[in-house]
Design a protein around this motif. Structure first.
Motif, short mmCIF file in Angstrom:
data_model
loop_
_atom_site.label_atom_id
_atom_site.label_comp_id
_atom_site.label_asym_id
_atom_site.label_seq_id
_atom_site.Cartn_x
_atom_site.Cartn_y
_atom_site.Cartn_z
N LEU A 185 3.53 2.08 20.21
CA LEU A 185 4.77 1.48 19.75
C LEU A 185 4.89 0.06 20.28
O LEU A 185 4.60 -0.20 21.44
CB LEU A 185 5.98 2.29 20.23
CG LEU A 185 6.08 3.75 19.75
CD1 LEU A 185 7.27 4.42 20.41
CD2 LEU A 185 6.19 3.81 18.24
N SER A 186 5.38 -0.84 19.42
CA SER A 186 5.69 -2.19 19.89
C SER A 186 6.99 -2.15 20.70
O SER A 186 7.69 -1.14 20.72
CB SER A 186 5.86 -3.13 18.70
OG SER A 186 7.03 -2.79 17.98
N ASP A 187 7.33 -3.26 21.34
CA ASP A 187 8.56 -3.32 22.12
C ASP A 187 9.78 -3.02 21.26
O ASP A 187 10.65 -2.23 21.63
CB ASP A 187 8.72 -4.71 22.76
CG ASP A 187 7.71 -4.96 23.86
OD1 ASP A 187 6.89 -4.05 24.13
OD2 ASP A 187 7.72 -6.06 24.44
N ALA A 224 22.37 1.92 12.72
CA ALA A 224 21.22 1.06 12.50
C ALA A 224 21.06 0.12 13.69
O ALA A 224 22.01 -0.51 14.13
CB ALA A 224 21.41 0.26 11.21
N VAL A 225 19.85 0.06 14.24
CA VAL A 225 19.62 -0.74 15.44
C VAL A 225 19.54 -2.21 15.07
O VAL A 225 18.76 -2.61 14.22
CB VAL A 225 18.31 -0.30 16.13
CG1 VAL A 225 18.08 -1.12 17.39
CG2 VAL A 225 18.38 1.18 16.47
N PRO A 226 20.35 -3.07 15.72
CA PRO A 226 20.33 -4.50 15.42
C PRO A 226 19.10 -5.16 16.03
O PRO A 226 18.26 -4.50 16.64
CB PRO A 226 21.62 -5.02 16.05
CG PRO A 226 21.89 -4.06 17.16
CD PRO A 226 21.39 -2.73 16.70
N GLU A 227 19.03 -6.46 15.91
CA GLU A 227 17.90 -7.21 16.43
C GLU A 227 17.72 -6.94 17.92
O GLU A 227 18.67 -6.98 18.70
CB GLU A 227 18.10 -8.70 16.19
CG GLU A 227 16.91 -9.55 16.59
CD GLU A 227 17.16 -11.03 16.36
OE1 GLU A 227 16.39 -11.84 16.87
OE2 GLU A 227 18.14 -11.36 15.68
N ALA A 228 16.46 -6.66 18.31
CA ALA A 228 16.18 -6.27 19.70
C ALA A 228 16.62 -7.33 20.69
O ALA A 228 17.18 -7.01 21.74
CB ALA A 228 14.70 -5.97 19.86
N ALA A 229 16.37 -8.61 20.39
CA ALA A 229 16.71 -9.68 21.33
C ALA A 229 18.21 -9.72 21.60
O ALA A 229 18.64 -9.91 22.74
CB ALA A 229 16.23 -11.02 20.78
N VAL A 230 19.01 -9.51 20.56
CA VAL A 230 20.47 -9.52 20.72
C VAL A 230 20.92 -8.32 21.55
O VAL A 230 21.72 -8.44 22.50
CB VAL A 230 21.16 -9.51 19.34
CG1 VAL A 230 22.66 -9.25 19.48
CG2 VAL A 230 20.92 -10.82 18.61
N LEU A 231 20.40 -7.13 21.22
CA LEU A 231 20.81 -5.92 21.91
C LEU A 231 20.43 -5.96 23.39
O LEU A 231 21.23 -5.63 24.26
CB LEU A 231 20.16 -4.71 21.22
CG LEU A 231 20.74 -3.33 21.52
CD1 LEU A 231 22.22 -3.27 21.20
CD2 LEU A 231 19.99 -2.26 20.74
N LEU A 281 27.43 -6.51 16.14
CA LEU A 281 26.14 -7.04 16.56
C LEU A 281 25.31 -7.54 15.39
O LEU A 281 24.52 -8.48 15.54
CB LEU A 281 25.36 -5.99 17.35
CG LEU A 281 25.50 -6.09 18.88
CD1 LEU A 281 26.95 -5.85 19.28
CD2 LEU A 281 24.58 -5.12 19.58
N ASP A 282 25.47 -6.93 14.21
CA ASP A 282 24.65 -7.38 13.08
C ASP A 282 25.09 -8.75 12.57
O ASP A 282 24.42 -9.34 11.72
CB ASP A 282 24.67 -6.35 11.95
CG ASP A 282 26.07 -6.07 11.42
OD1 ASP A 282 27.05 -6.24 12.18
OD2 ASP A 282 26.20 -5.71 10.25
N ARG A 283 26.23 -9.28 13.08
CA ARG A 283 26.67 -10.61 12.70
C ARG A 283 26.37 -11.65 13.77
O ARG A 283 26.69 -12.83 13.58
CB ARG A 283 28.18 -10.58 12.41
CG ARG A 283 28.54 -9.74 11.19
CD ARG A 283 30.05 -9.72 10.96
NE ARG A 283 30.40 -8.95 9.77
CZ ARG A 283 31.65 -8.68 9.40
NH1 ARG A 283 32.66 -9.11 10.16
NH2 ARG A 283 31.89 -7.99 8.31
#
Length: 313
Positions: free
Chosen positions: A74-76, A129-136, A189-191
């Motif tokens: 798995l990737s990060d 739905a999981v948002p962008e990893a960097a933001v989370l 978070l998606d915004r």
């Protein structure tokens, strides 16, 4: 990443425990039908996981002897998405899958994911739905270590003291305080386009429940109608029909609960109040009282059998 991914990983854990697993057994453990199990096996084969099909009366599926999930499978971002998807899911298989993934993560990512899982809250079982990893990850770090951040939102750059991350109704939110205005703020978070950590730190408030604050914010958001009720019942009874995201409920000492909600339309409330099957008093607005009376009158008229007048009943 949604729950089917979690179940595929749970299937892998079951197969890694050794032996032949029948399709019926796997379907029962994963709480899906047998056709879905075969589809999940296909997903594993697409990932080059060596699953063998064993024919015969006691046939099913098994892994090639000695196979174990490699650390780099798995990737990060994929590991992040899977662990977040597994977080609200209960059950031994899902918990085992999450623990397995955590063990094979590189050290550089493991600490950040631990911070993320510690900062999460869920208003109900399920996934979002999981948002962008960097933001989370950046927001999870800010919540864990009390670091102020600047977020880039459609309305512009906003400073925030983040207090928690909450999954609600399929969306992710961050709740906290705007340090400039001193007011509570919630952002989806998606915004959020990006997150930048600012110098310094802040002292989080005591007894701050991010999920509770989020639901209270939804329940008290400005709407066309402000409704106040008194209902003779417990908070649990009322919550079955008016959840925390819709209404604020306070239990009184006299057996009655005080209920406040803000809504755009009133036409759905008479049916809810009837379904509660509890004594209630409408304090405001008068328009809701008129709707309830009209609804009760219609029910009485429909309850009269054909050919029988209402006066004779």
């Amino acid at each position: 990443m949604t729950r089917p991914i979690a179940r595929v990983l749970s299937l892998l854990e079951l197969l890694q425990s050794g032996g032949v697993r029948t399709v019926a057994e796997l379907a029962s453990r994963l709480e899906v039908d047998e056709r879905t199990v075969r589809r999940y096996v296909g997903h594993l084969l697409d990932l080059d996981v060596p699953v063998e099909s064993v024919r015969g009366r006691h046939g099913g599926y098994r892994l090639v002897a000695g196979y174990r999930m490699p650390p780099l499978m798995l990737s990060d971002d994929e590991a992040l998405a899977v662990l977040v998807a597994l977080a609200p899911v209960t059950g031994t298989a899902s918990e085992t899958a999450a623990a397995k993934i955590r063990r094979v993560l590189p050290a550089r990512l493991g600490g950040r994911l631990d911070a993320l899982l510690g900062a999460l809250a869920f208003t109900s079982p399920g996934t979002a739905a999981v948002p962008e990893a960097a933001v989370l990850l950046a927001l999870a770090d800010a919540v864990t270590h009390h670091r102020p951040v600047s977020i880039r939102y459609p309305s512009g750059e906003r400073a925030l003291h983040a207090h928690g991350l909450v999954a609600h109704a399929g969306k992710w939110y961050v709740t906290g305080i705007d340090p400039v205005l001193g007011e509570e703020r919630t952002f989806r978070l998606d915004r959020i386009a990006s997150v930048r950590t600012l110098p310094g730190s802040f002292e989080p408030p005591e007894a701050f429940d991010p999920a509770e604050r989020l639901l209270a914010g939804f329940a008290t958001a400005p709407h066309r109608h402000e409704v106040t009720l008194r209902i003779q019942g417990t908070v649990e009874q009322i919550r079955a029909w008016l959840p925390a995201s819709v209404a604020v409920v306070e239990r009184g000492d006299d057996g009655w609960s005080h209920v406040e909600l803000r809504v755009e339309r009133l036409d759905w409330l008479p049916g809810v109040l009837a379904s509660l099957d509890l004594p209630f008093v409408i304090e405001r607005p008068d328009e809701l009282r008129d709707l309830v009376v009209a609804s009760a009158r219609r029910l009485m008229e429909r309850a009269v059998s054909p050919g029988t007048s209402g006066a004779g009943r």
